[in-house]
Scaffold this active site. Structure first.
Site, PDB file in Angstrom:
ATOM      1  N   ASP A 231      31.267  52.964  57.671  1.00 27.22           N
ATOM      2  CA  ASP A 231      29.896  52.503  57.867  1.00 27.22           C
ATOM      3  C   ASP A 231      29.189  53.326  58.946  1.00 27.22           C
ATOM      4  OD1 ASP A 231      27.981  50.202  57.317  1.00 27.22           O
ATOM      5  OD2 ASP A 231      28.167  49.978  59.484  1.00 27.22           O
ATOM      6  N   GLU A 273      29.098  56.763  54.965  1.00 23.57           N
ATOM      7  CA  GLU A 273      27.698  56.365  54.816  1.00 23.57           C
ATOM      8  C   GLU A 273      26.911  57.190  55.818  1.00 23.57           C
ATOM      9  OE1 GLU A 273      24.580  52.706  55.288  1.00 23.57           O
ATOM     10  OE2 GLU A 273      26.146  53.052  56.746  1.00 23.57           O
TER      11      GLU A 273
HETATM   12  C1  NOJ Z   1      25.110  49.888  56.970  1.00 22.22           C
HETATM   13  C2  NOJ Z   1      25.445  48.778  56.019  1.00 22.22           C
HETATM   14  O1  NOJ Z   1      25.350  49.272  54.711  1.00 22.22           O
HETATM   15  C3  NOJ Z   1      24.480  47.666  56.293  1.00 22.22           C
HETATM   16  O2  NOJ Z   1      24.583  46.659  55.333  1.00 22.22           O
HETATM   17  C4  NOJ Z   1      24.717  47.133  57.677  1.00 22.22           C
HETATM   18  O3  NOJ Z   1      23.749  46.161  57.995  1.00 22.22           O
HETATM   19  C5  NOJ Z   1      24.648  48.256  58.717  1.00 22.22           C
HETATM   20  N1  NOJ Z   1      25.352  49.429  58.320  1.00 22.22           N
HETATM   21  C6  NOJ Z   1      25.226  47.813  60.022  1.00 22.22           C
HETATM   22  O4  NOJ Z   1      26.618  47.742  59.911  1.00 22.22           O
END
Ligand code: NOJ
Length: 569
Positions: A231, A273
């Site tokens: 993430d 991500e």
């Molecule tokens: C990216 C995630 O996809 C999202 O859903 C989340 O709120 C944020 N990171 C914080 O972890």
């Protein structure tokens, strides 16, 4: 006559620079090396909303295990699990209080292990979301960090005595979040949080935090996961004190995380991500691919929606070209929708307005000044366009990723907060609560009204209907599996002689595949450059098994939003 020798020197230098540049490009575009993830079909789900096995209204690991047969039939290669650790659920599990635990609402450690074993038996790999950028403010570490500034945990987070001048910059959730630095009464200091104020960022300049992250990676690999959806990668490695908006990054941290992962399981994958530009992506993949093996391609996603809105693939083609370069073992993960909003921040204001107008016209459909919080089916609305978009996704040069429920065309619930609109329970059948749970109160309401209600959109009905979206996707997955050239081959965008049509060609080990998509709602004709298709005989794949001659300057007709994949005989 003067010979202007300095001019020749400049020309020679330019030639040399040109060829030097070419040789670095050659190095980066070196032929893809097959890895298990090169062509993997990845399916994202949240255990909490997938299937409830014990009738308490919340999905759980045992429920997921019961549904593995469904995922197997769909052709899923990899399950990506949304966060399943203990959490106060302020950010749907992305706010964790224990990296090593399992949320008791989702099951026990044994339930998790049983699920892992059952998935393995079916040959399905499992990757898990890992949220290393921050913890929940309810995590014991943060509690100790606040309670005692001399505790070792204090330096695990990012503090400042004064509020930095740019605290209102670099917000991820504008409109909901107002600052990235929040005052803490207990310590009389400000702590940094890239996301919500209950998600304090960890301090990766602190070696103990790096060691903690390595330990967490090792822990879950030893439990058998095949990798991680990491993430918020750019924020894990940023240095907030160098500026909230454009901080410097510690890329070496990604190299060492990769080494850690590899030391336990050399085949495990780090899927990042990272919503970054083409320029930045090489730092995330790393030289020779020594950092993240995979990254979601957010840039292509945004230009895809823009191209769909314009009924013209030009910007999408350009975006794909811009992201062409990557190391041999690296791979893009492409998607249409995920669990967040469609993030359109990289489009210009006028481009974004067009996408809003077309796919999310009401203010309640828009979020964070940049995105659309809708599922794909209601957004695109037209069944032909939905199918064309999936065909396009599965024809992109990378690994396709879909979110649970998208395969049946689930809708959204705009009465729910922020991104929860696209996180309603899976719709299995027409029974009460969509077959998700036997409890009358579910963790989130099931969609029970309108065109996307579970009575109209569900797995059971669509499995029985060979013309359903689900059957279409199953077929697409099957076809894709027969064509590894898409994830591994050399690709080229062909001139189709029509600005509404996108044609992409893959060449791999003597095999050739061409995918053609019509972005216009009206029928269009195309004809391919003869040279590009070398007079070969082609077979239609998606529309039947008809032999066609697409290369002889003849015009071929596609329906509105029509598409076709061809392979050379
Ligand atoms: C990216 C995630 O996809 C999202 O859903 C989340 O709120 C944020 N990171 C914080 O972890």
């Amino acid at each position: 006559m003067r010979l202007y020798p300095e001019r020749y020197i400049i020309i020679i230098l330019m030639i040399c620079l040109g060829s030097c540049k070419q040789s670095t490009e050659k190095q980066e575009t070196v032929k893809a090396v097959p890895e298990w993830y090169s062509n993997a079909f990845i399916y994202n789900l949240d255990v909490e909303t997938f299937k409830d096995s014990n009738g308490n209204g919340t999905g759980d690991f045992n429920g997921l295990t019961q549904k593995l047969g469904y995922l197997d039939t769909l052709g899923v290669d990899v399950i990506w699990l949304a966060p399943f650790q203990p959490t106060p659920n302020g950010d749907d599990g992305y706010d964790e209080t224990d990296y090593y635990g399992i949320d008791k609402n989702l099951g026990t450690a044994t339930d998790f292990q049983n699920f892992m074993a059952a998935a393995k038996k079916k040959g399905i790999k499992v990757i898990m979301d890992l949220v290393l950028n921050h913890t929940s403010s309810g995590h014991d570490w943060f509690k100790m960090a606040r309670a005692d500034t001399t505790s070792k945990y204090h330096s695990w987070y990012v503090w400042s005595d004064k509020k930095p001048g740019d605290a209102d910059k670099g917000l991820v959730f504008p409109g909901v979040q107002t600052e990235t630095w929040t005052f803490d009464e207990a310590t009389k200091k400000y702590y940094f949080h890239r996301f919500y104020d209950f998600e304090p960022d960890l301090n990766y300049e602190e070696p103990q935090v790096r060691e903690m992250a390595a330990d967490v990676l090792r822990y879950w690999l030893k439990k058998g996961v095949d990798g991680f959806r990491l993430d918020a990668v750019p924020f894990i490695i940023d240095l907030p004190k160098t500026g909230s908006a454009n901080p410097k990054h510690m890329f070496d941290l990604l190299t060492s995380m990769r080494k850690t992962v590899q030391s336990i399981n050399p085949n495990a994958v780090l899927l990042g991500e990272a919503n970054v530009t083409a320029e930045e992506n090489k730092d995330f993949f790393g030289t020779n691919g020594n950092r993240l093996q995979m990254m979601f391609n957010f840039y292509v996603n945004q230009y895809l929606f823009y191209s769909l809105a314009r009924e013209d693939p030009e910007s999408l083609k350009k975006a794909l070209e811009e992201f062409r370069l990557k190391p041999a073992t690296s791979q893009w993960a492409f998607f249409l929708r995920n669990h967040d909003e469609v993030d359109l921040a990289r489009l210009t204001k006028s481009q974004r307005s067009l996408v809003f107008k077309k796919f999310g016209p009401e203010s309640n459909m828009q979020i964070y000044d940049r995105g659309i919080r809708r599922r794909l089916a209601p957004m695109l609305a037209d069944p032909a366009l939905i199918r064309m978009s999936y065909s396009l996704l599965f024809s992109f040069p990378g690994a396709p990723v879909i979110r649970y429920g998208e395969e049946i065309g689930m809708g959204d619930d705009l009465t729910l907060q922020e991104r929860l609109s696209v996180r309603t329970p899976m719709q299995w059948d027409r029974s009460a609560n969509s077959g998700f749970s036997t409890d009358s109160i579910t963790v989130r309401p099931v969609i029970g009204y309108g065109d996307y209600s579970f009575q109209k959109v569900n797995v059971a009905d669509e499995s029985a209907d060979k013309n359903s979206l689900l059957s279409f996707i199953k077929n697409l997955v099957e076809i894709r599996k027969l064509h590894p050239e898409i994830g591994l081959g050399e690709w080229k965008i062909l001139d189709a002689g029509n600005s509404n049509i996108m044609a992409i060609q893959y060449l791999f080990k003597g095999k050739q595949l061409i995918a053609v998509h019509n972005f216009s709602k009206s029928p269009q004709q195309f004809s391919l450059e003869e040279k590009a298709v070398q007079g070969a005989d082609f077979t239609e794949l998606t529309g039947g098994k008809k032999q066609v001659n697409i290369g002889n300057g003849g015009k071929i007709q596609l329906n509105g939003y029509g598409f076709q994949w061809y392979t050379a005989k």
